[in-house]
Design an enzyme around this catalytic site. Structure first.
Site, PDB file in Angstrom:
ATOM      1  N   GLU A 113      14.453  -0.943  -0.409  1.00  0.00           N
ATOM      2  CA  GLU A 113      14.177  -1.428   0.942  1.00  0.00           C
ATOM      3  C   GLU A 113      15.032  -2.649   0.875  1.00  0.00           C
ATOM      4  O   GLU A 113      15.211  -3.498   0.147  1.00  0.00           O
ATOM      5  CB  GLU A 113      12.740  -1.637   0.911  1.00  0.00           C
ATOM      6  CG  GLU A 113      12.452  -2.314   2.244  1.00  0.00           C
ATOM      7  CD  GLU A 113      10.935  -2.423   2.440  1.00  0.00           C
ATOM      8  OE1 GLU A 113       9.961  -1.871   2.379  1.00  0.00           O
ATOM      9  OE2 GLU A 113      10.785  -3.972   2.701  1.00  0.00           O
ATOM     10  N   ASP A 121       2.141  -6.044  11.738  1.00  0.00           N
ATOM     11  CA  ASP A 121       1.019  -7.037  11.760  1.00  0.00           C
ATOM     12  C   ASP A 121       0.735  -7.711  13.144  1.00  0.00           C
ATOM     13  O   ASP A 121       1.628  -7.606  14.137  1.00  0.00           O
ATOM     14  CB  ASP A 121       1.704  -8.186  10.770  1.00  0.00           C
ATOM     15  CG  ASP A 121       1.382  -7.844   9.265  1.00  0.00           C
ATOM     16  OD1 ASP A 121       0.572  -7.323   9.102  1.00  0.00           O
ATOM     17  OD2 ASP A 121       2.619  -8.041   8.499  1.00  0.00           O
ATOM     18  N   HIS A 177       9.548   2.769  -5.242  1.00  0.00           N
ATOM     19  CA  HIS A 177      10.274   2.307  -4.204  1.00  0.00           C
ATOM     20  C   HIS A 177      10.446   0.756  -4.318  1.00  0.00           C
ATOM     21  O   HIS A 177       9.319  -0.063  -4.247  1.00  0.00           O
ATOM     22  CB  HIS A 177       9.144   2.412  -2.893  1.00  0.00           C
ATOM     23  CG  HIS A 177      10.131   2.122  -1.491  1.00  0.00           C
ATOM     24  ND1 HIS A 177      11.139   2.530  -1.111  1.00  0.00           N
ATOM     25  CD2 HIS A 177       9.748   1.201  -0.911  1.00  0.00           C
ATOM     26  CE1 HIS A 177      11.476   1.759  -0.062  1.00  0.00           C
ATOM     27  NE2 HIS A 177      10.538   1.053   0.329  1.00  0.00           N
ATOM     28  N   SER A 232      13.973   4.310  -4.617  1.00  0.00           N
ATOM     29  CA  SER A 232      14.450   4.099  -3.343  1.00  0.00           C
ATOM     30  C   SER A 232      14.434   2.642  -3.198  1.00  0.00           C
ATOM     31  O   SER A 232      13.845   2.013  -4.029  1.00  0.00           O
ATOM     32  CB  SER A 232      13.652   4.887  -2.092  1.00  0.00           C
ATOM     33  OG  SER A 232      12.339   4.469  -2.671  1.00  0.00           O
ATOM     34  N   PHE A 285       3.536 -15.281  -0.547  1.00  0.00           N
ATOM     35  CA  PHE A 285       3.674 -13.895   0.234  1.00  0.00           C
ATOM     36  C   PHE A 285       2.376 -13.148  -0.052  1.00  0.00           C
ATOM     37  O   PHE A 285       1.775 -12.537   0.734  1.00  0.00           O
ATOM     38  CB  PHE A 285       5.099 -13.065  -0.187  1.00  0.00           C
ATOM     39  CG  PHE A 285       5.159 -12.059   0.842  1.00  0.00           C
ATOM     40  CD1 PHE A 285       4.703 -12.107   2.009  1.00  0.00           C
ATOM     41  CD2 PHE A 285       5.570 -10.819   0.060  1.00  0.00           C
ATOM     42  CE1 PHE A 285       5.154 -11.040   2.894  1.00  0.00           C
ATOM     43  CE2 PHE A 285       5.868  -9.696   0.855  1.00  0.00           C
ATOM     44  CZ  PHE A 285       5.441  -9.789   2.324  1.00  0.00           C
TER      45      PHE A 285
HETATM   46  P1  FAD Z   1      -2.618   0.930   9.152  1.00  0.00           P
HETATM   47  O1  FAD Z   1      -2.567   1.445   7.921  1.00  0.00           O
HETATM   48  O2  FAD Z   1      -2.398   1.755  10.254  1.00  0.00           O
HETATM   49  O3  FAD Z   1      -3.685  -0.366   9.205  1.00  0.00           O
HETATM   50  C1  FAD Z   1      -3.866  -1.319   8.301  1.00  0.00           C
HETATM   51  C2  FAD Z   1      -5.234  -1.140   7.825  1.00  0.00           C
HETATM   52  O4  FAD Z   1      -6.117  -1.588   8.665  1.00  0.00           O
HETATM   53  C3  FAD Z   1      -5.631   0.371   7.268  1.00  0.00           C
HETATM   54  O5  FAD Z   1      -5.313   0.394   5.858  1.00  0.00           O
HETATM   55  C4  FAD Z   1      -7.217   0.479   7.558  1.00  0.00           C
HETATM   56  O6  FAD Z   1      -7.942  -0.028   6.634  1.00  0.00           O
HETATM   57  C5  FAD Z   1      -7.161  -0.544   8.684  1.00  0.00           C
HETATM   58  N1  FAD Z   1      -7.419   0.138   9.947  1.00  0.00           N
HETATM   59  C6  FAD Z   1      -6.166   0.092  11.018  1.00  0.00           C
HETATM   60  N2  FAD Z   1      -6.567   0.617  12.234  1.00  0.00           N
HETATM   61  C7  FAD Z   1      -7.933   1.269  11.845  1.00  0.00           C
HETATM   62  C8  FAD Z   1      -8.718   2.038  12.809  1.00  0.00           C
HETATM   63  N3  FAD Z   1      -8.419   2.562  14.003  1.00  0.00           N
HETATM   64  N4  FAD Z   1      -9.732   2.557  12.161  1.00  0.00           N
HETATM   65  C9  FAD Z   1     -10.132   2.301  11.015  1.00  0.00           C
HETATM   66  N5  FAD Z   1      -9.263   1.475  10.209  1.00  0.00           N
HETATM   67  C10 FAD Z   1      -8.227   0.898  10.603  1.00  0.00           C
HETATM   68  N6  FAD Z   1       5.546  -4.750   8.670  1.00  0.00           N
HETATM   69  C11 FAD Z   1       6.575  -4.877   9.799  1.00  0.00           C
HETATM   70  O7  FAD Z   1       6.251  -5.731  10.686  1.00  0.00           O
HETATM   71  N7  FAD Z   1       7.885  -4.332   9.431  1.00  0.00           N
HETATM   72  C12 FAD Z   1       8.190  -3.671   8.572  1.00  0.00           C
HETATM   73  O8  FAD Z   1       9.439  -3.120   8.436  1.00  0.00           O
HETATM   74  C13 FAD Z   1       7.214  -3.300   7.693  1.00  0.00           C
HETATM   75  N8  FAD Z   1       7.158  -2.471   6.530  1.00  0.00           N
HETATM   76  C14 FAD Z   1       6.449  -2.217   5.736  1.00  0.00           C
HETATM   77  C15 FAD Z   1       6.474  -1.365   4.751  1.00  0.00           C
HETATM   78  C16 FAD Z   1       5.921  -0.895   3.733  1.00  0.00           C
HETATM   79  C17 FAD Z   1       5.895   0.034   2.698  1.00  0.00           C
HETATM   80  C18 FAD Z   1       4.205  -1.462   3.884  1.00  0.00           C
HETATM   81  C19 FAD Z   1       3.106  -1.104   2.964  1.00  0.00           C
HETATM   82  C20 FAD Z   1       4.205  -2.535   4.827  1.00  0.00           C
HETATM   83  C21 FAD Z   1       5.265  -2.814   5.679  1.00  0.00           C
HETATM   84  N9  FAD Z   1       4.923  -3.831   6.791  1.00  0.00           N
HETATM   85  C22 FAD Z   1       5.914  -4.198   7.723  1.00  0.00           C
HETATM   86  C23 FAD Z   1       3.529  -4.547   6.924  1.00  0.00           C
HETATM   87  C24 FAD Z   1       2.664  -3.733   7.951  1.00  0.00           C
HETATM   88  O9  FAD Z   1       2.968  -3.499   9.097  1.00  0.00           O
HETATM   89  C25 FAD Z   1       1.305  -4.403   7.716  1.00  0.00           C
HETATM   90  O10 FAD Z   1       0.754  -4.340   6.536  1.00  0.00           O
HETATM   91  C26 FAD Z   1       0.289  -3.998   8.966  1.00  0.00           C
HETATM   92  O11 FAD Z   1      -0.659  -5.089   8.736  1.00  0.00           O
HETATM   93  C27 FAD Z   1      -0.274  -2.720   8.608  1.00  0.00           C
HETATM   94  O12 FAD Z   1       0.467  -1.623   8.999  1.00  0.00           O
HETATM   95  P2  FAD Z   1       0.194   0.105   8.746  1.00  0.00           P
HETATM   96  O13 FAD Z   1       1.083   0.796   9.334  1.00  0.00           O
HETATM   97  O14 FAD Z   1       0.082   0.006   7.254  1.00  0.00           O
HETATM   98  O15 FAD Z   1      -1.308  -0.066   9.102  1.00  0.00           O
END
Ligand code: FAD
Length: 288
Positions: free
Chosen positions: A9, A101, A259, A7, A210
């Site tokens: 991105e 982020d 991916h 896939s 990065f």
């Molecule tokens: P989460 O997994 O929810 O949180 C990140 C980490 O913080 C977790 O692994 C956990 O250890 C900790 N954490 C968070 N909340 C809690 C809680 N309540 N309790 C305990 N631990 C917690 N960013 C963009 O802005 N746009 C995009 O399109 C984008 N695409 C992405 C695609 C992929 C495949 C990946 C891996 C990342 C992408 N990102 C993108 C980056 C992402 O937004 C950041 O890495 C962000 O900091 C974390 O998002 P997440 O949903 O993985 O967070």
């Protein structure tokens, strides 16, 4: 050993020239018949409209399955779910659901007053509000905000238990990093697919910076290899060879899907796919 599913991105184009580049990228990679292609959502929701338009256009014009990224940043629950409904109306029901982020200058994520507090809330709401296939992020090198590796995996399990169907990982530089992570996920009882995110290194300096921002450790041997390759003007050759070798090791260890972070530049990704045996399917009418 059969070729892996792939896939790709993309990020949404900001201007006409970037639109053409994305379209060229799609033309090069579409014949590899990806499982899906995904379109990112700018940090802080900055590309909300661009993402929506790019997703709808790709879906309509490319014939590929498209997944839309969606974050919780700077939007109320209603607004975020409204965007998901817009995707669904455009015929797109695959979402990469992320917390997002912290905004520039901030060191931690602060939810919008009426927004989702974290990614688990977003995942559950998506699953309740429509027939979405939901993918989530995972971090083989540990997310910088996680207390430790186990806490990070426990959180990933919560995201999957909240209804996510699959995880796509952050990029990493060594196959062993992913394989160790996969083992720890299995030990934690995670059974959903964890698909490695692969970043072909187009521009070493950019990738190294990065990686530092994402908290992804850069091995010393890799620094050394790229220093020499840049000196000898064979950066692309090294990047292709290293990426193909890492993917080949993963596939040899049973990984059946990859991916690719294409950065809207298709050549390295295409070359690595070719090396792995992912090639355009020959059309009978073109063979006769
Ligand atoms: P989460 O997994 O929810 O949180 C990140 C980490 O913080 C977790 O692994 C956990 O250890 C900790 N954490 C968070 N909340 C809690 C809680 N309540 N309790 C305990 N631990 C917690 N960013 C963009 O802005 N746009 C995009 O399109 C984008 N695409 C992405 C695609 C992929 C495949 C990946 C891996 C990342 C992408 N990102 C993108 C980056 C992402 O937004 C950041 O890495 C962000 O900091 C974390 O998002 P997440 O949903 O993985 O967070």
């Amino acid at each position: 050993m059969s070729a892996p599913a792939v896939s790709f991105e993309f990020f949404p184009p900001r201007d006409l020239e970037a639109s053409f580049r994305l379209w060229d990228t799609v033309q090069v990679l579409a014949p590899l018949e990806p499982r899906f292609v995904s379109v990112t959502y700018g940090a802080g929701g900055t590309t909300r409209e661009l993402t929506r338009d790019a997703v709808a256009t790709l879906h309509k014009s490319s014939g590929l399955k498209v997944a839309a990224h969606l974050t919780c940043v700077d939007a109320s629950r209603e607004e975020t779910l409204g965007i998901a409904q817009d995707f669904a109306k455009a015929g797109v029901s695959d979402i990469v659901a992320l917390r997002g982020d912290p905004p520039k200058g901030a060191d931690r994520f602060v939810p919008h007053a009426e927004g989702f507090a974290d990614s688990c809330e977003l995942i559950s709401a998506l699953k309740q509000s429509g027939d979405f296939t939901v993918r989530v992020g995972a971090y083989p090198d540990k997310h910088p905000e996680a207390a430790d590796e186990q806490a990070d995996i426990d959180w990933l399990k919560r995201k999957l238990d909240a209804g996510a169907d699959e995880a796509l990982t952050q990029f990493f530089f060594e196959a062993e990093t992913f394989l160790r992570f996969r083992d720890r996920c299995a030990a934690a009882g995670i059974t959903a697919p964890i698909v490695p995110g692969i970043l072909p290194i187009e521009n070493w300096k950019g990738v190294r910076n990065f990686a530092k921002r994402c908290g992804t450790p850069v091995p010393a041997w890799l620094e050394d290899a790229f220093d020499k390759a840049i000196r000898d003007e064979r950066e692309d050759l090294l990047a292709t060879a290293l990426c193909a070798e890492m993917c080949d090791t993963l596939v040899g260890e049973g990984v059946d899907a990859l991916h690719f972070y294409t950065l809207n530049r298709p050549e390295l990704t295409r070359d690595v796919c070719f090396a792995l045996g992912v090639t355009p399917k020959a059309r009978l009418e073109n063979v006769a």
